[in-house]
Motif scaffolding. Structure first.
Motif, mmCIF file in Angstrom:
data_model
loop_
_atom_site.group_PDB
_atom_site.id
_atom_site.type_symbol
_atom_site.label_atom_id
_atom_site.label_comp_id
_atom_site.label_asym_id
_atom_site.label_seq_id
_atom_site.Cartn_x
_atom_site.Cartn_y
_atom_site.Cartn_z
ATOM 1 N N PRO A 34 0.831 -1.205 0.000
ATOM 2 C CA PRO A 34 0.000 0.000 0.000
ATOM 3 C C PRO A 34 0.868 1.258 0.000
ATOM 4 O O PRO A 34 1.717 1.432 0.878
ATOM 5 C CB PRO A 34 -0.807 -0.131 1.296
ATOM 6 N N ASP A 63 -4.038 -0.823 -2.852
ATOM 7 C CA ASP A 63 -4.405 0.313 -2.015
ATOM 8 C C ASP A 63 -3.366 1.395 -2.267
ATOM 9 O O ASP A 63 -2.196 1.247 -1.900
ATOM 10 C CB ASP A 63 -4.413 -0.081 -0.535
ATOM 11 N N GLU A 83 -9.772 5.320 8.195
ATOM 12 C CA GLU A 83 -10.260 5.383 6.815
ATOM 13 C C GLU A 83 -11.050 6.661 6.547
ATOM 14 O O GLU A 83 -11.079 7.166 5.419
ATOM 15 C CB GLU A 83 -11.133 4.165 6.500
ATOM 16 N N ASP A 95 -7.251 8.346 -5.434
ATOM 17 C CA ASP A 95 -7.046 7.129 -4.650
ATOM 18 C C ASP A 95 -7.912 5.994 -5.166
ATOM 19 O O ASP A 95 -8.753 6.175 -6.033
ATOM 20 C CB ASP A 95 -7.333 7.371 -3.159
ATOM 21 N N CYS A 133 -9.316 4.223 -2.659
ATOM 22 C CA CYS A 133 -9.990 4.003 -1.375
ATOM 23 C C CYS A 133 -9.522 2.675 -0.800
ATOM 24 O O CYS A 133 -9.347 1.693 -1.540
ATOM 25 C CB CYS A 133 -11.507 4.028 -1.487
ATOM 26 N N PRO A 134 -9.264 2.640 0.521
ATOM 27 C CA PRO A 134 -8.818 1.390 1.122
ATOM 28 C C PRO A 134 -9.781 0.246 0.814
ATOM 29 O O PRO A 134 -10.998 0.404 0.908
ATOM 30 C CB PRO A 134 -8.792 1.709 2.628
ATOM 31 N N HIS A 135 -9.216 -0.885 0.435
ATOM 32 C CA HIS A 135 -10.024 -2.067 0.137
ATOM 33 C C HIS A 135 -10.337 -2.783 1.439
ATOM 34 O O HIS A 135 -9.590 -3.630 1.895
ATOM 35 C CB HIS A 135 -9.266 -2.997 -0.810
#
Length: 317
Positions: A225, A255, A295, A312, A314-316
């Motif tokens: 990430p 990410d 997040e 981005d 976005c965080p998975h």
């Protein structure tokens, strides 16, 4: 000048499987275990005293500190009292010493570790402000001097790996470090070095190149990430030929995020910067500590006068 040959660093253990389990599935797992008669939960870590529910801490034993706020991630210091110690160049191999910053209490458990490299011709003093800023948020941090101030990005990447290995395996604070949760950062050629380190070691939990410089533009092999931070007015490592292609080349499934500082230059990361700090802290907390409480600062994409552009995946979760 030719870069100094890179020494070999000790490879870390296999990447832990905790990040393979999506957060959204954890409640379902807990229900399944309960239905199977395994309802007993382990004793919550001391972090429960900070107000985090015991069930949340049981699901994420890496969570450290109280629930974050905008004020807490913008603050000059976080909730952890810290100390520092000097690492002499003569006492290590693979890099030229540095300074370690670390939380003084281990009541909540061990911490993730971060190594930070300066850029071309610079010493650790150029990135020293990040040491206490990050450590007080719950990380063990080492800002390093490189073997030569003229070392190229690939060499700085190898040195960053040597530094996190030193933190985890042989430093005076090694018992405070979770050797499975390591990250790298760097400015300029040190930022390029963080990309090199991420490509070389996919078990790293996070990488943050700060106005990074590297002749390599394709980082499609990276599996770590990565938060790429560029600066709108950077003439040393223009975002059009460095930070933007770095970000674009990273896998779409990764990410990743790209933050461009508004009206800032190449040296922005070498002095205290609230925008760099708040999103670096959020990125490290989310991916080194697996802490989804952060997040909210990463997705949806942040906006503001200090940010020229933000992209981005976005965080998975």
């Amino acid at each position: 000048m030719q870069p100094v040959p890179d020494p070999q660093s000790t490879p870390p253990p296999t990447r832990p499987t905790r990040r393979r389990l999506p957060h959204a599935l954890r409640p379902l797992l807990a229900l399944a275990l309960t239905a199977a008669g395994l309802a007993a939960l382990p004793v919550a870590p001391a972090g429960a005293r900070d107000g985090a529910p015991a069930t949340a801490l049981a699901a994420n034993p890496y969570q450290r500190g109280p629930a974050p706020t905008v004020a807490s991630i913008e603050a000059t210091r976080g909730p952890f009292a810290i100390a520092q110690t000097t690492v002499a160049a003569s006492s290590v191999s693979g890099f030229r010493g540095g300074t370690i910053y670390y939380p003084t209490s281990t009541a909540e458990g061990t911490f993730g570790a971060v190594a930070v490299s300066p850029g071309f011709t610079s010493s650790q003093s150029a990135v020293a402000w990040l040491g206490p800023r990050l450590a007080s948020q719950g990380f063990v941090v080492i800002t390093i001097d490189t073997l030569s101030v003229y070392d190229q990005p690939a060499s700085r990447g190898t040195q960053l790996l040597a530094a996190v290995d030193y933190l985890a395996n042989s430093s005076s604070v090694r018992t405070r470090v979770d050797r499975n949760r390591l990250a790298v950062m760097g400015h300029s050629m040190g930022g390029g070095g963080s990309l090199s380190a991420a490509a070389a070691r996919p078990s790293l939990q996070a990488a943050i190149p700060l106005t990074g410089w590297h002749t390599v533009k394709n980082w499609s092999s990276v599996r770590v990430p990565t938060l790429v931070i560029g600066a709108e007015n950077d003439t040393t490592a223009p975002v059009s030929s460095h930070s933007e292609p770095f970000y674009t080349s990273l896998p779409a499934s990764l990410d990743k995020a790209y933050l461009e500082l508004n009206a800032a230059g190449h040296s922005a990361p070498t002095s205290p910067n609230v925008t760099i700090a708040k999103y670096s802290i959020s990125w490290l907390k989310r991916f080194v500590d697996d802490d989804t409480r952060y997040e909210q600062f990463l997705c949806p994409a942040p906006r503001g006068s200090a940010i020229q552009e933000y992209r981005d995946t976005c965080p998975h979760s």
